[in-house]
Design an enzyme around this catalytic site. Structure first.
Site, PDB file in Angstrom:
ATOM      1  N   SER A  43       0.807  -1.214   0.000  1.00 18.68           N
ATOM      2  CA  SER A  43       0.000   0.000   0.000  1.00 18.68           C
ATOM      3  C   SER A  43       0.842   1.267   0.000  1.00 18.68           C
ATOM      4  O   SER A  43       0.331   2.354  -0.274  1.00 18.68           O
ATOM      5  CB  SER A  43      -0.949   0.018   1.212  1.00 18.68           C
ATOM      6  OG  SER A  43      -0.247   0.314   2.399  1.00 18.68           O
ATOM      7  N   LYS A  67       0.967   3.472   7.607  1.00 16.30           N
ATOM      8  CA  LYS A  67       0.290   4.418   6.718  1.00 16.30           C
ATOM      9  C   LYS A  67       0.839   5.827   6.911  1.00 16.30           C
ATOM     10  O   LYS A  67       1.492   6.142   7.913  1.00 16.30           O
ATOM     11  CB  LYS A  67      -1.218   4.449   7.017  1.00 16.30           C
ATOM     12  CG  LYS A  67      -1.978   3.193   6.607  1.00 16.30           C
ATOM     13  CD  LYS A  67      -2.137   3.090   5.107  1.00 16.30           C
ATOM     14  CE  LYS A  67      -2.988   1.907   4.708  1.00 16.30           C
ATOM     15  NZ  LYS A  67      -2.310   0.611   4.877  1.00 16.30           N
TER      16      LYS A  67
END
Length: 286
Positions: free
Chosen positions: A207, A247
């Site tokens: 990601s 993230k």
């Protein structure tokens, strides 16, 4: 090449940020060169590939002089001889003729180097030193060669620390992470924060591929910096359901947005999250 004395060690972690004579000397010289070259702190940081805050702390005498590796980057960015920065940082206590290098002499040589005219037909040494015999010149060349070899060894080896690897973390959809030591990761100490609780995690998922973080990479995290985040800081985050993910952290008026760098993964929005640590180094092993 002389080893730096205790007052002028290279940029190893220090428990104090108090200015010292060694720090003041290097900070003043670095600032002088940077200003003569017409570069801002941010320009020098970009060209030398270091953090702007790190340069600011150096110039304000809150950090020890850098390692030879960083000095070489500064020398390249500022178009100045690296041996002058080595003198300023305390790695060289004598010049190539055996003359002691006190602060006044170092400053004089630096000022000459950075302000001399475009006509380089006459070297600095010729203007202040008597002519040398062939034997003396050979001795100087040998000393310079030894200095170069020592510098290359310092640049290639560099001081390292062993950071504990506490498991794997998903750069993808949140899942759990096993928080137990599974090994040690050797990491250069250069530019690492002075955080005794640094740890590493192995990345799974893709990601954050847009940030250059791929599966199999290791990230070094600082728990100390979790309370000093900027928009978009890459962090290990524990969500409200006790799942963990890696993230980019963005702050919004109504909470926190956890953002990937891959369009296949949607944003995660939470009113609150628990930041485990901020990523301060990416390590890729081949």
């Amino acid at each position: 090449m002389a080893e730096p004395n205790n007052a002028m060690k290279n940029d190893t972690p220090s428990t104090s940020s108090e200015p010292t004579p060694a720090r003041k000397q290097f900070g003043n010289i670095l600032r002088k060169i940077r200003k003569v070259r017409g570069k801002s702190i941010y320009e020098l940081a970009r060209e030398a590939q270091v953090d702007a805050g790190y340069i600011s702390r150096l110039e304000n005498a809150h950090r020890n002089p850098p390692s030879p590796r960083i000095l070489q980057r500064f020398a390249d960015a500022l178009t100045v001889r690296v041996d002058l920065l080595m003198m300023a940082a305390g790695y060289l206590e004598f010049d190539n003729t055996g003359q002691p290098l006190d602060e006044e002499e170092i400053v004089k040589r630096v000022e000459y180097e950075i302000t001399r005219s475009a006509d380089n037909s006459q070297s600095y040494g010729d203007t202040v030193q008597p002519q040398r015999t062939t034997g003396e010149i050979n001795d100087v060349l040998k000393q310079l060669d030894d200095m170069k070899k020592s510098l290359v060894e310092s640049l290639s080896e560099g001081p390292t620390s062993e950071i504990p690897i506490l498991g794997a973390i998903p750069a993808g959809f949140p899942i759990g992470v096993v928080e137990n030591t599974i090994g040690k990761l050797p990491v250069e100490r250069t530019e690492l924060p002075n955080d005794p609780d640094l740890f590493a995690l192995k990345v799974t998922g893709d990601s954050l591929i847009g940030k250059g973080i791929i599966e199999g990479d290791y990230v070094v995290l600082s728990p100390m910096l979790k309370n000093a985040l900027e928009q978009g800081s890459i962090c290990a985050v524990r969500l409200d359901d006790d799942e963990v993910t890696l993230k980019g952290v963005y702050f919004a008026p109504d909470g926190v947005i956890l953002r990937s760098a891959n369009p296949d993964y949607p944003d995660i929005k939470r009113s609150t999250v628990s930041v485990i640590g901020k990523v301060v180094r990416l390590i890729r092993q081949f």
